[in-house]
Design a protein around this motif. Structure first.
Motif, PDB file in Angstrom:
ATOM      1  N   PHE A  59       0.873  -1.170   0.000  1.00  0.00           N
ATOM      2  CA  PHE A  59       0.000   0.000   0.000  1.00  0.00           C
ATOM      3  C   PHE A  59       0.916   1.228   0.000  1.00  0.00           C
ATOM      4  CE2 PHE A  59      -2.102  -3.507   2.006  1.00  0.00           C
ATOM      5  CZ  PHE A  59      -3.407  -3.468   1.543  1.00  0.00           C
ATOM      6  N   ASP A  60       0.962   1.929  -1.116  1.00  0.00           N
ATOM      7  CA  ASP A  60       1.878   3.056  -1.298  1.00  0.00           C
ATOM      8  C   ASP A  60       1.144   4.384  -1.148  1.00  0.00           C
ATOM      9  OD1 ASP A  60       4.343   1.826  -1.766  1.00  0.00           O
ATOM     10  OD2 ASP A  60       3.872   1.467  -3.872  1.00  0.00           O
ATOM     11  N   GLY A  61       1.884   5.396  -0.715  1.00  0.00           N
ATOM     12  CA  GLY A  61       1.378   6.762  -0.746  1.00  0.00           C
ATOM     13  C   GLY A  61       0.218   7.021   0.190  1.00  0.00           C
ATOM     14  N   ILE A  62       0.266   6.470   1.399  1.00  0.00           N
ATOM     15  CA  ILE A  62      -0.791   6.720   2.383  1.00  0.00           C
ATOM     16  C   ILE A  62      -0.442   7.996   3.150  1.00  0.00           C
ATOM     17  CG2 ILE A  62      -1.981   5.827   4.409  1.00  0.00           C
ATOM     18  CD1 ILE A  62      -1.191   3.011   3.488  1.00  0.00           C
ATOM     19  N   PRO A  63      -1.330   8.989   3.161  1.00  0.00           N
ATOM     20  CA  PRO A  63      -1.013  10.218   3.912  1.00  0.00           C
ATOM     21  C   PRO A  63      -1.104   9.965   5.417  1.00  0.00           C
ATOM     22  CG  PRO A  63      -3.233  10.341   2.996  1.00  0.00           C
ATOM     23  CD  PRO A  63      -2.633   9.077   2.466  1.00  0.00           C
ATOM     24  N   TYR A  64      -0.008  10.255   6.133  1.00  0.00           N
ATOM     25  CA  TYR A  64      -0.040  10.097   7.582  1.00  0.00           C
ATOM     26  C   TYR A  64      -0.166  11.435   8.297  1.00  0.00           C
ATOM     27  CZ  TYR A  64       4.969  11.385   7.782  1.00  0.00           C
ATOM     28  OH  TYR A  64       6.173  12.039   7.695  1.00  0.00           O
ATOM     29  N   ALA A  65      -0.069  12.535   7.558  1.00  0.00           N
ATOM     30  CA  ALA A  65      -0.230  13.869   8.126  1.00  0.00           C
ATOM     31  C   ALA A  65      -0.713  14.801   7.026  1.00  0.00           C
ATOM     32  CB  ALA A  65       1.084  14.373   8.721  1.00  0.00           C
ATOM     33  N   ALA A  66      -1.242  15.931   7.425  1.00  0.00           N
ATOM     34  CA  ALA A  66      -1.713  16.909   6.445  1.00  0.00           C
ATOM     35  C   ALA A  66      -0.523  17.516   5.703  1.00  0.00           C
ATOM     36  CB  ALA A  66      -2.497  18.014   7.150  1.00  0.00           C
ATOM     37  N   PRO A  67      -0.708  17.924   4.457  1.00  0.00           N
ATOM     38  CA  PRO A  67       0.390  18.556   3.722  1.00  0.00           C
ATOM     39  C   PRO A  67       0.868  19.820   4.443  1.00  0.00           C
ATOM     40  CG  PRO A  67      -1.390  17.954   2.229  1.00  0.00           C
ATOM     41  CD  PRO A  67      -1.921  17.762   3.611  1.00  0.00           C
ATOM     42  N   PRO A  68       2.156  19.926   4.766  1.00  0.00           N
ATOM     43  CA  PRO A  68       2.671  21.102   5.481  1.00  0.00           C
ATOM     44  C   PRO A  68       2.953  22.251   4.522  1.00  0.00           C
ATOM     45  CG  PRO A  68       4.427  19.522   5.188  1.00  0.00           C
ATOM     46  CD  PRO A  68       3.202  18.902   4.570  1.00  0.00           C
ATOM     47  N   VAL A  69       1.906  22.794   3.935  1.00  0.00           N
ATOM     48  CA  VAL A  69       2.036  23.821   2.898  1.00  0.00           C
ATOM     49  C   VAL A  69       1.428  25.127   3.392  1.00  0.00           C
ATOM     50  CG1 VAL A  69       1.984  22.100   1.061  1.00  0.00           C
ATOM     51  CG2 VAL A  69      -0.152  23.149   1.800  1.00  0.00           C
ATOM     52  N   GLY A  70       1.795  26.215   2.712  1.00  0.00           N
ATOM     53  CA  GLY A  70       1.240  27.519   3.058  1.00  0.00           C
ATOM     54  C   GLY A  70       1.544  27.886   4.494  1.00  0.00           C
ATOM     55  N   ALA A  71       0.508  28.206   5.256  1.00  0.00           N
ATOM     56  CA  ALA A  71       0.689  28.599   6.655  1.00  0.00           C
ATOM     57  C   ALA A  71       1.184  27.449   7.517  1.00  0.00           C
ATOM     58  CB  ALA A  71      -0.628  29.129   7.215  1.00  0.00           C
ATOM     59  N   LEU A  72       1.096  26.187   7.021  1.00  0.00           N
ATOM     60  CA  LEU A  72       1.566  25.031   7.790  1.00  0.00           C
ATOM     61  C   LEU A  72       3.034  24.716   7.532  1.00  0.00           C
ATOM     62  CD1 LEU A  72      -1.475  22.575   7.543  1.00  0.00           C
ATOM     63  CD2 LEU A  72      -0.966  24.319   9.269  1.00  0.00           C
ATOM     64  N   ARG A  73       3.677  25.467   6.628  1.00  0.00           N
ATOM     65  CA  ARG A  73       5.121  25.286   6.449  1.00  0.00           C
ATOM     66  C   ARG A  73       5.813  25.658   7.766  1.00  0.00           C
ATOM     67  NH1 ARG A  73       8.308  28.630   1.768  1.00  0.00           N
ATOM     68  NH2 ARG A  73       7.328  27.117   0.346  1.00  0.00           N
ATOM     69  N   TRP A  74       6.720  24.801   8.217  1.00  0.00           N
ATOM     70  CA  TRP A  74       7.433  24.977   9.491  1.00  0.00           C
ATOM     71  C   TRP A  74       6.482  25.035  10.685  1.00  0.00           C
ATOM     72  CZ3 TRP A  74       9.757  28.768   5.844  1.00  0.00           C
ATOM     73  CH2 TRP A  74      10.849  28.233   5.177  1.00  0.00           C
ATOM     74  N   THR A  75       5.528  24.114  10.672  1.00  0.00           N
ATOM     75  CA  THR A  75       4.707  23.877  11.860  1.00  0.00           C
ATOM     76  C   THR A  75       4.721  22.385  12.136  1.00  0.00           C
ATOM     77  OG1 THR A  75       2.616  23.550  10.647  1.00  0.00           O
ATOM     78  CG2 THR A  75       3.184  25.813  11.282  1.00  0.00           C
ATOM     79  N   ALA A  76       4.294  22.020  13.338  1.00  0.00           N
ATOM     80  CA  ALA A  76       4.219  20.601  13.682  1.00  0.00           C
ATOM     81  C   ALA A  76       3.235  19.900  12.754  1.00  0.00           C
ATOM     82  CB  ALA A  76       3.781  20.446  15.131  1.00  0.00           C
ATOM     83  N   PRO A  77       3.474  18.640  12.419  1.00  0.00           N
ATOM     84  CA  PRO A  77       2.552  17.924  11.526  1.00  0.00           C
ATOM     85  C   PRO A  77       1.165  17.809  12.139  1.00  0.00           C
ATOM     86  CG  PRO A  77       4.128  16.414  12.543  1.00  0.00           C
ATOM     87  CD  PRO A  77       4.601  17.796  12.854  1.00  0.00           C
ATOM     88  N   ARG A  78       0.146  17.994  11.300  1.00  0.00           N
ATOM     89  CA  ARG A  78      -1.250  17.879  11.723  1.00  0.00           C
ATOM     90  C   ARG A  78      -1.831  16.586  11.168  1.00  0.00           C
ATOM     91  NH1 ARG A  78      -3.179  23.712  12.178  1.00  0.00           N
ATOM     92  NH2 ARG A  78      -1.271  24.760  12.852  1.00  0.00           N
ATOM     93  N   PRO A  79      -2.883  16.054  11.761  1.00  0.00           N
ATOM     94  CA  PRO A  79      -3.477  14.823  11.237  1.00  0.00           C
ATOM     95  C   PRO A  79      -3.965  14.998   9.804  1.00  0.00           C
ATOM     96  CG  PRO A  79      -4.271  15.283  13.455  1.00  0.00           C
ATOM     97  CD  PRO A  79      -3.512  16.502  13.006  1.00  0.00           C
TER      98      PRO A  79
END
Length: 522
Positions: A59-79
């Motif tokens: 099973f490939d490419g399963i997202p384990y966290a939200a994409p850390p993009v935009g305002a989430l760049r350099w923040t802790a990973p979110r679900p």
């Protein structure tokens, strides 16, 4: 050591591990249907459909966290957000942003927090299998979990293997005063992946109570960091560390290490200036608007996690020396000739090593130049062996002896199994012929455990037997904390196990290495 650091930076791209990835890396932006015959697993976020292979499922490419993009760049990973329908998990997610090297053409994707699960066929029924979570190497600037095809380990050892992407380079390890999570975003991603495994791996047939965290090179050092991190306590029950000792530091720059806040923030300040954000009223906001390609061009050739932080309060070396690491069984080792790949690269770039110039070269590369004469005497150079001798110095100083020290420190508190991979003629790690035989250099144990980039390396019958032996050791350790069994040569936790074709067995500590000398160096 400034010249050494410059060499490491100059060679980082040239010595990137050659692990070609599948042609398509991009995960589809939305779930889409695949063949109804393919296996479907129901995770907490939604159903995923993978692929059935010969004796295993992937099973490939399963997202384990939200994409850390935009305002989430350099923040802790979110679900990761839940989805409806069935997610196509038949190809890897995007590799995290990195220069060209291991990933052909590199990557500019920040939407990269994916993992891959390989499990025995039918693993979702019956007893749960041990789980190995693999952290890739690459100097914290390159690599992808999907480079490591684990099906031989899964079928041979009856385990579930999870390979992980985590943020790299400046996006994963930016040090910046006042930035929450400074210097540890990539490590935080790894913990998020471990929490995902704890919550979901049972659906794939894995045992969430029996997780081994494993890695090589920077991935191995990341395992050290997680052993030293209070927020990782309980997320894994065993640890495997390949060619990435816990005792690294800036004086030994060919191996991974962490840095204190002043050094991390100085590197961050250089990046801020390079991308034009130094005079911004809100530096983090300015940085979050900088295109990924520009960040990659401005970042250094290597990256280090930051200690003295909430996630990593102490350097792994300090935590280990003071007994403040997780008390779990550990399997740790290095390769006999770790340093030859760097010596070959440096020589290919124009440096020669001869009896006449060896004192000068040693002076440039020894942590304490004042003691370079001792190194020259301990490692004499003849007319034709300059490269291998230079490689021995790099390998002993950065890997062999620090790994022996790492194992000894762990052994004061917990059960430790130590190895040295010593195949003198393993599959070549780089496509171009080296200027001299590299022996068991950095990364050469990996093809014995994985099909790198989905391609099995050519091996002799004897090497295939060694690969089976190593997979047996690794997976039995993951199952019970003891690698012995299966008819393999006995491995004593009080000795170093040499791993070589048809000659696997115990050897005296640090065979052929001058660890007494390096133990007294900075």
């Amino acid at each position: 050591m400034a010249e050494v650091r410059a060499w490491v930076a100059a060679l980082a791209g040239a010595l990137a591990l050659t692990l070609p990835l599948p042609a398509s890396q991009a995960h589809p932006p939305a779930a889409r249907a695949t063949s109804s015959a393919a296996p479907v697993v129901h995770t907490r976020a939604g159903a995923v459909r993978g692929s059935e292979r010969d004796g295993y499922r992937i099973f490939d490419g399963i997202p384990y966290a939200a994409p850390p993009v935009g305002a989430l760049r350099w923040t802790a990973p979110r679900p990761a957000a839940a989805w409806s329908g069935v997610l196509d998990a038949t190809r890897p997610g995007s590799a995290c942003a990195q220069p060209a090297g291991e990933v052909p053409g590199g990557s500019t994707s920040e939407d990269c927090l994916y993992l891959n699960v390989t499990a025995p066929a039918g693993a979702s029924a019956g007893r749960p299998r041990p789980v190995i979570v693999w952290l890739h190497g690459g100097g914290f600037t390159s690599g992808a979990g999907s480079s490591y095809d684990a099906h031989r380990m899964v079928r041979g050892g009856d385990v579930v293997v999870v390979t992980v992407n985590y943020r790299l380079g400046a996006l994963g390890f930016l040090g910046l005063a006042g930035l929450n999570g400074s210097g540890t975003f990539g490590l935080a991603d790894q913990q998020a992946a471990l929490r995902y495994v704890r919550e979901n791996i049972g659906a794939f047939g894995g045992d969430a109570r029996n997780v081994t965290l494993a890695g090589e090179s920077a991935g191995s050092y990341a395992v050290c960091a997680q052993l030293a991190s209070p927020s990782a306590v309980g997320l894994f029950q065993r640890a495997i560390m390949e060619s990435g000792p816990c005792t690294g530091g800036p004086a030994r720059p060919f191996a991974p290490f962490s840095v204190a806040p002043p050094a991390a923030q100085a590197a961050g300040a250089r990046l801020v200036t390079a991308v034009g954000c130094a005079k911004a009223s809100d530096v983090p906001a300015c940085l979050r608007r900088v295109p990924v390609a520009r960040l990659l061009a401005a970042q250094g050739a290597d990256a280090q996690p930051e200690h003295g932080t909430g996630l990593l309060p102490r350097a792994p070396a300090e935590a280990l020396a003071s007994g403040r690491t997780a008390r779990v069984p550990v399997l740790v080792g290095a390769n006999h000739d770790e340093g030859t790949i760097w010596a070959a690269g440096i020589m290919a770039a124009g440096t020669t090593v001869t009896p006449g110039n060896w004192p000068r070269v040693a002076w440039e590369f020894v942590p304490d130049p004042a003691r370079s004469g001792e190194v020259v005497r301990a490692y004499p150079v003849g007319a034709t062996d300059g490269g291998p001798v230079f490689g021995a110095v790099i390998g002993d100083a950065n890997y062999a002896c620090p790994t022996l020290r790492t194992g000894s420190l762990f052994a004061a508190h917990q059960r430790v199994w130590r190895y040295e991979f010593a195949d003198p003629d393993p599959p070549r790690p780089l496509p171009a012929p080296p200027p001299f035989p590299l022996g068991a250099t950095h990364t050469t144990e990996l093809p014995y455990l994985f099909d790198l980039g989905g391609r099995a390396r050519e091996m002799t019958v004897r090497q295939h037997r060694l690969a089976d032996t190593m997979i047996g050791y690794w997976t039995r350790f993951a199952r019970s904390g003891d690698p012995n069994g299966g008819g393999a040569p006995r491995w004593s936790h009080s000795q170093v196990q040499s791993l070589a074709p048809d000659s696997t067995g115990p050897v005296r500590p640090a065979p052929g290495h001058h660890c007494g000398l390096w133990a007294t160096m900075p």
